[in-house]
Enzyme design. Sequence first.
Site, mmCIF file in Angstrom:
data_model
loop_
_atom_site.group_PDB
_atom_site.id
_atom_site.type_symbol
_atom_site.label_atom_id
_atom_site.label_comp_id
_atom_site.label_asym_id
_atom_site.label_seq_id
_atom_site.Cartn_x
_atom_site.Cartn_y
_atom_site.Cartn_z
ATOM 1 N N CYS A 52 11.558 -1.644 11.786
ATOM 2 C CA CYS A 52 12.003 -0.662 10.791
ATOM 3 C C CYS A 52 12.271 0.678 11.483
ATOM 4 O O CYS A 52 11.493 1.112 12.330
ATOM 5 C CB CYS A 52 10.928 -0.491 9.710
ATOM 6 S SG CYS A 52 11.460 0.632 8.399
ATOM 7 N N CYS A 56 6.611 5.688 9.423
ATOM 8 C CA CYS A 56 5.385 5.751 8.604
ATOM 9 C C CYS A 56 4.162 5.435 9.483
ATOM 10 O O CYS A 56 4.077 4.342 10.057
ATOM 11 C CB CYS A 56 5.495 4.774 7.437
ATOM 12 S SG CYS A 56 7.071 4.899 6.556
ATOM 13 N N CYS A 59 2.180 2.098 9.332
ATOM 14 C CA CYS A 59 2.870 0.816 9.130
ATOM 15 C C CYS A 59 3.070 -0.003 10.406
ATOM 16 O O CYS A 59 3.689 0.452 11.369
ATOM 17 C CB CYS A 59 4.220 1.055 8.475
ATOM 18 S SG CYS A 59 4.992 -0.513 8.011
ATOM 19 N N CYS A 96 6.916 -10.686 -5.336
ATOM 20 C CA CYS A 96 7.348 -9.392 -4.822
ATOM 21 C C CYS A 96 7.877 -9.553 -3.391
ATOM 22 O O CYS A 96 7.143 -9.967 -2.495
ATOM 23 C CB CYS A 96 6.152 -8.440 -4.859
ATOM 24 S SG CYS A 96 6.551 -6.815 -4.238
ATOM 25 N N CYS A 127 10.052 -8.725 -8.223
ATOM 26 C CA CYS A 127 9.859 -7.360 -7.742
ATOM 27 C C CYS A 127 10.409 -7.290 -6.325
ATOM 28 O O CYS A 127 10.314 -8.276 -5.584
ATOM 29 C CB CYS A 127 8.365 -7.023 -7.750
ATOM 30 S SG CYS A 127 8.005 -5.391 -7.050
ATOM 31 N N CYS A 187 7.273 0.473 -9.954
ATOM 32 C CA CYS A 187 5.970 0.221 -9.341
ATOM 33 C C CYS A 187 5.815 1.273 -8.253
ATOM 34 O O CYS A 187 6.572 1.276 -7.273
ATOM 35 C CB CYS A 187 5.944 -1.191 -8.752
ATOM 36 S SG CYS A 187 4.456 -1.529 -7.793
ATOM 37 N N ARG A 259 -2.941 -1.515 -9.717
ATOM 38 C CA ARG A 259 -3.115 -2.669 -8.824
ATOM 39 C C ARG A 259 -4.013 -2.347 -7.639
ATOM 40 O O ARG A 259 -3.792 -1.384 -6.900
ATOM 41 C CB ARG A 259 -1.758 -3.152 -8.313
ATOM 42 C CG ARG A 259 -1.918 -4.240 -7.241
ATOM 43 C CD ARG A 259 -0.646 -4.966 -6.882
ATOM 44 N NE ARG A 259 -0.117 -5.639 -8.031
ATOM 45 C CZ ARG A 259 1.097 -5.466 -8.502
ATOM 46 N NH1 ARG A 259 1.926 -4.660 -7.904
ATOM 47 N NH2 ARG A 259 1.493 -6.114 -9.572
HETATM 48 N N1 SAM Z 1 10.148 -0.440 3.709
HETATM 49 C C1 SAM Z 1 9.924 -0.325 2.326
HETATM 50 C C2 SAM Z 1 9.232 0.981 1.953
HETATM 51 O O1 SAM Z 1 8.562 1.571 2.772
HETATM 52 O O2 SAM Z 1 9.376 1.389 0.785
HETATM 53 C C3 SAM Z 1 9.158 -1.480 1.748
HETATM 54 C C4 SAM Z 1 8.031 -2.125 2.511
HETATM 55 S S1 SAM Z 1 6.599 -1.089 2.830
HETATM 56 C C5 SAM Z 1 5.694 -2.064 3.955
HETATM 57 C C6 SAM Z 1 5.720 -1.115 1.300
HETATM 58 C C7 SAM Z 1 4.461 -0.310 1.204
HETATM 59 O O3 SAM Z 1 3.421 -0.949 1.907
HETATM 60 C C8 SAM Z 1 4.462 1.078 1.791
HETATM 61 O O4 SAM Z 1 5.033 2.019 0.939
HETATM 62 C C9 SAM Z 1 2.987 1.366 1.958
HETATM 63 O O5 SAM Z 1 2.493 2.018 0.809
HETATM 64 C C10 SAM Z 1 2.368 -0.023 2.092
HETATM 65 N N2 SAM Z 1 1.774 -0.222 3.424
HETATM 66 C C11 SAM Z 1 2.435 -0.398 4.581
HETATM 67 N N3 SAM Z 1 1.578 -0.526 5.619
HETATM 68 C C12 SAM Z 1 0.333 -0.430 5.094
HETATM 69 C C13 SAM Z 1 -0.976 -0.477 5.658
HETATM 70 N N4 SAM Z 1 -1.160 -0.625 6.973
HETATM 71 N N5 SAM Z 1 -2.031 -0.347 4.839
HETATM 72 C C14 SAM Z 1 -1.837 -0.190 3.502
HETATM 73 N N6 SAM Z 1 -0.623 -0.142 2.918
HETATM 74 C C15 SAM Z 1 0.448 -0.243 3.697
HETATM 75 C C1 DTB Z 2 2.137 -1.962 -2.119
HETATM 76 O O1 DTB Z 2 1.830 -0.864 -2.615
HETATM 77 N N1 DTB Z 2 1.392 -2.635 -1.260
HETATM 78 C C2 DTB Z 2 2.041 -3.842 -0.825
HETATM 79 C C3 DTB Z 2 3.338 -3.853 -1.678
HETATM 80 N N2 DTB Z 2 3.252 -2.611 -2.382
HETATM 81 C C4 DTB Z 2 4.625 -4.030 -1.062
HETATM 82 C C5 DTB Z 2 2.249 -3.908 0.627
HETATM 83 C C6 DTB Z 2 0.980 -3.728 1.426
HETATM 84 C C7 DTB Z 2 1.335 -3.894 2.850
HETATM 85 C C8 DTB Z 2 0.128 -3.860 3.746
HETATM 86 C C9 DTB Z 2 0.491 -3.960 5.154
HETATM 87 C C10 DTB Z 2 1.132 -5.232 5.569
HETATM 88 O O2 DTB Z 2 0.700 -6.342 5.160
HETATM 89 O O3 DTB Z 2 2.096 -5.186 6.363
HETATM 90 FE FE1 SF4 Z 3 9.477 0.875 7.292
HETATM 91 FE FE2 SF4 Z 3 6.896 0.345 7.063
HETATM 92 FE FE3 SF4 Z 3 7.786 2.747 6.427
HETATM 93 FE FE4 SF4 Z 3 8.426 0.613 4.858
HETATM 94 S S1 SF4 Z 3 6.396 1.466 5.210
HETATM 95 S S2 SF4 Z 3 9.783 2.237 5.572
HETATM 96 S S3 SF4 Z 3 8.549 -0.991 6.432
HETATM 97 S S4 SF4 Z 3 7.833 1.824 8.476
#
Ligand code: SAM
Ligand code: DTB
Ligand code: SF4
Length: 343
Positions: A52, A56, A59, A96, A127, A187, A259
Amino acid sequence: MIKHDWTRDQIAAIYEQPLMDLLMQAQTLHREHHHANQVQVSQLMSIKTGACPEDCAYCPQAGIYDTGLDKEKLAAIEAVVEQARAAKASGATRFCMGAAWREPPAKAMPVLTAMVSEVKALGLETCMTLGMLDADQAGTLAEAGLDYYNHNLDTSPEHYGNIITTRTYGDRLETLAEVRNAGMKVCSGGILGLDESQNDRIGLLQSLANLPEHPDSVPINQLVKVPGTPLEDAEDLDPIDFVRTVATARIIMPRSVVRLSAGREIMSDEMQALCFMAGANSLFYGETLLTTPNPETDQDQALFKRMGIQTTQQGDPVKTYTPQAKSAWEQKVDSLAKDAMSL
Ligand code: SAM
Ligand code: DTB
Ligand code: SF4
């Protein structure tokens, strides 16, 4: 009745109460607006993994961090349908689909809309979480029948810049507005454990509760600390603060489904039970979230059984607001208390 002009002080006053008062208020409001012993279950699938372009700090899928993740291109429609079918068989009512994009590329839109219609045809709610959307993209997904769009605010406006620099809080709010305008359900929630302050947790809740409409679904994630991300050594969050945040979300957004999202893998059954007491009424099934582990479905089902929780079934009626339910329940508690006194 539904309030959209919360001040930080008002939210702090709720959040900072003695825990038992906070839990009691949250559970009482919960019963007025939701079925008391029912939890909705969704299942996640990563339909495009890693690489990506965003930064973030939490992430594992951000391309700039070395997290050892196997990258995967956009999944085939058949693979998505197969996983959706399995999710339905295990009791999920919503599927989702998440993609590691800043925003969906134009060429992916026909594939995404086909995914939506095929998953819906199985009798599941749909979703997606694909990053930022413009009005056209939101319209296209809504027309394809997408029920919910997930896009998190993640944290307070002040802390946001310490976590993400590649897009702004305003960008996120714009996407949420496009999702709402297109007629999809919103959401949106956040992550706790990002080395944020209590004021940041309250600020996140304030931003969510002061949206023009409360999100239909509010995911509260606990950071999953992934080696290689800047937050791998973040300070451990006090579990009581997590519970307080859930309870405060329940009180200030009484109709929203809250959630219990990422982070359950390291939560005890007792901690999860406390979150349900605080008003959480939805979670994710499945051994993985998008890329990180989640409790086994058998373990979740066993916890539900021990707690007397039913999972929401497709078509279950939504509870209508019944303030009298509170007095009936309080009367019962009063009469039990009286009986106990007379022993
Ligand atoms: N890339 C898209 C975005 O950021 O909107 C969708 C996928 S992203 C992985 C969805 C959500 O997962 C993020 O907004 C974040 O809140 C959550 N997330 C990602 N990494 C995480 C982590 N290590 N622990 C908890 N939540 C996480
Ligand atoms: C949300 O708030 N949590 C979910 C879903 N929406 C998409 C994602 C959590 C991702 C946790 C890190 C991972 O598994 O990569
Ligand atoms: Fe990309 Fe992860 Fe940020 Fe979603 S949360 S925009 S997958 S870096």
